[in-house]
Design a protein around this motif. Sequence first.
Motif, PDB file in Angstrom:
ATOM      1  N   LYS B 134       0.860  -1.288  -0.047  1.00 18.83           N
ATOM      2  CA  LYS B 134       0.125   0.123  -0.049  1.00 18.83           C
ATOM      3  C   LYS B 134       0.758   1.285  -0.060  1.00 18.83           C
ATOM      4  O   LYS B 134       0.391   2.398   0.137  1.00 18.83           O
ATOM      5  N   LYS B 135       2.143   1.205  -0.159  1.00 21.05           N
ATOM      6  CA  LYS B 135       2.929   2.486  -0.233  1.00 21.05           C
ATOM      7  C   LYS B 135       4.357   1.834  -1.073  1.00 21.05           C
ATOM      8  O   LYS B 135       4.681   0.909  -0.946  1.00 21.05           O
ATOM      9  N   VAL B 140       0.328   0.573  -6.325  1.00 19.45           N
ATOM     10  CA  VAL B 140      -0.400   2.063  -5.841  1.00 19.45           C
ATOM     11  C   VAL B 140       0.003   2.987  -7.144  1.00 19.45           C
ATOM     12  O   VAL B 140      -1.087   3.761  -7.623  1.00 19.45           O
ATOM     13  N   TYR B 141       1.122   2.592  -7.723  1.00 18.89           N
ATOM     14  CA  TYR B 141       1.264   3.817  -8.878  1.00 18.89           C
ATOM     15  C   TYR B 141       0.302   3.447  -9.835  1.00 18.89           C
ATOM     16  O   TYR B 141      -0.214   4.448 -10.772  1.00 18.89           O
ATOM     17  N   LYS B 147      -3.813   3.891  -1.616  1.00 21.99           N
ATOM     18  CA  LYS B 147      -2.278   4.033  -0.759  1.00 21.99           C
ATOM     19  C   LYS B 147      -2.548   4.185   0.555  1.00 21.99           C
ATOM     20  O   LYS B 147      -3.783   4.464   0.965  1.00 21.99           O
ATOM     21  N   ASP B 149      -0.464   5.328   4.320  1.00 20.38           N
ATOM     22  CA  ASP B 149       0.602   5.568   5.085  1.00 20.38           C
ATOM     23  C   ASP B 149       0.641   4.808   6.327  1.00 20.38           C
ATOM     24  O   ASP B 149       1.516   4.379   6.968  1.00 20.38           O
TER      25      ASP B 149
END
Lengths: 357, 450
Positions: B134-135, B140-141, B147, B149
């Motif tokens: 998720k990062k 994600v891209y 995403k 954090d």
Amino acid sequence: MMIRRLLILPLLVVGLVFSSCDGDGPEEPKDTFDKEAMLTNMASGVIIPAYEDLQESLTNLQDVKDVWSAQPSASTFDALRDQYAVVHTKWVACSAYEFGPAAENNLRLTFNTFPTDTAQINQNVASGNYDLEANQNSDAIGLPALDYLLYFYEADDAVVQLAEYEGYVQANIDLMTKTLDAVVDAWNASYTDDFTSSTGSAAGSSTSLLVNELNFDYELVKNASLGIPAGKKTLGITQPYKVESPYGRHSKSLAIAHVQALRNCFAGGSGQGLDDYLDNIEAKHNGELLSQAILDGFDDVETKLAAISGDLLIAVDDEATAVEAAYVSMQNLVVLLKTDMPSQLGIQITYQDNDGD
Amino acid sequence: MAIKNITHNLFSRKVSIAPLVTFRVLFGLVMLISMVRFWANGWIDMQYLQSAMQFKFFGFDWVAMPPGEWVYVLFATCALSCVMIALGLFYRVAAVLFFITFTYIELLDATFYLNHYYFISLVGLLLVFLPANKKASLDVYLGLTSKADHIPVLAQNLVMFHLGLVYFFAGVAKLNSDWLFHAMPLAIWLPAQDTLPVIGGLLKYEATAYIMSWAGAIYDLTIPFFLLSKRFRWPAYAAVVGFHVVTWAMFQIGMFPFIMIASTLIFFSAAFHQRLHALVGIRYGETESEPTMGVEWTTQPLVRLAVVAVICFQLVFPFRHMMYDGNLYWHEQGYRFGWRVMLTEKAGYAQFKVEDTQGRFIYVDNRDFLMPVQEKMMSTQPDFMLQYAQFLKDEYTAQGVDVKAVTTEAFVTLNGRSSRPFIDSSVDLSSIEDSWQQKDWILPFKSDKG
């Protein structure tokens, strides 16, 4: 707080261990064995001399062969046979060192692949057209081929007169000489340094190679020279013609010479060998020195082999009890060579990763 | 209230995803190197294409060798999944693929069992369920996942639990008299390494073996806790690096040191990892209002039950050897999957005999059927002997032998003791089915030292 107390624990333990040693005065290292000295002795005192002996015997074989070629007679032919037997005896002292240059040059396969493929030999001799280094001839070369050539054709003088026959003898001498020379050259060039400086205990280190190949070769004598002919793989049904020298009937003396050579390998000749290494780390077997147990084991095997009166070709059938006694004796020694010795020396015999379980 | 706090801290508390991301990337890379190294060493061919038979784990004898050269495809797929894990590309699929291919490879031949392979399989399975993509991931891209954090702490805790498990149980296993009071097997292994640079000279001393045995036991038992403590984390990590580099230099333990050196970074703080990521331009939000992942799933009873079940299993399974009488290191019943590493110097020799119905014998030359490493492992591990006996029975029956029994005369040396008879040589091993039952055909352990 708790964690700080935990940290003190290792220090405490280290202190305890040191203080418990203090009582005995300054501690001597237990293992002061100079492995490089042992390997140097193995190279220059055992292995290279064995190769050079073999080289010399091959040169002599060439000489007597030339005499026979020039003056074919019963006596020059007998001289050729006798010298073949000398070469074969010298060979078994080299058999245990199938690593490094010997492995690269397939020395053992070239010299002593048995039983030999007589049909292939017959075909080669008849055609006079062959490449001894080709795959299909891998079972038709070396000393077992000579054993067949020099003893089986005995009855037929006409065959012995054939140029093709003489050519096949010569081609085998050439092949063995060429292969052995390559091995000896490699030892004299740089391999000796590689060998003596590889002092670790990992797979591929010199001590590991020695122990591993000693074991491999020992099992070769036990199984190929004795066990298989005695029917150990065939429900007790003997296979006499699978002995090492079925035509010249040198099998028993070769087996004895081979076991003596392996003992010599273990003992490092008259210098530092694996026996001294084992003594240095105080390796024991049932209370006595492991090295002594192994040397006694070799002696027992030799005694039991010597107690067989005829050649193995006959003895596997006629002296089954004596042959069985020799086989059992060989079997007993495998345990010490294959478990106790490598384990006490901490030697790795396989390359794969391990985590010790 | 207290319980709620505990479950909050173990399951639902939101923490930075940064440590898990570092773990995902490094794990993928180290495993990729591991697979490439295996391939480059020629071990795929040597271990999986050269053998006439394979030893299986109990209950996994159905795992079949892929036909022909397909085992290379298996390794290639596994390596590819490592790349995808590191990149975070189709992460969930990659993790499933990794877990299946890696585990499949390990199940092919139990000869090559290593504790850390088991660890890698467990982590592989774990990764399937963790939100590690998720990062800093291509997922994600590409917009394949949202995403975040911040993630629930459970993800990180599960990885740390498994790492702690490896160390702690390795330490527990060292609490035996051979290790502590005879410095075995280090007293054999260390002097053999006396030509190593720098430390070689010290290894000759018997005291060194004792110090290293005790230090090793204390290290294994305590390191997970030191890594957890903020105050001792740096010295603890230095110890991790030092310990693993030394063992890597001394023993043929493959990639294990690097896996642990890379993995234990997960114990470091979020701030540490975020600074690390900043070096490559990955930024994190300051507060929890930044993109975050829901924590609801960590409160689901099924998830919690599963987590508790995994933990209980891992805490109990290594002790299953207590069901069996005798010395574990001798009989090895319940030995595997217990984080017992570098504990024994063991070697054996097993002469198998095939008897036919007329009372005639075949003496088996193991080298006719087994690779050296297989013979080595079989000679000390009784369950392999059963499989081998069965194999021999089938093999010789196919050759037309009327097989009545397959027996063995086996000898084993353990931690420097004299070799001793290992197996009851009157027992027909080919008639015995492996099971959880006590193997009473293993002869009792006899020691010739204190």
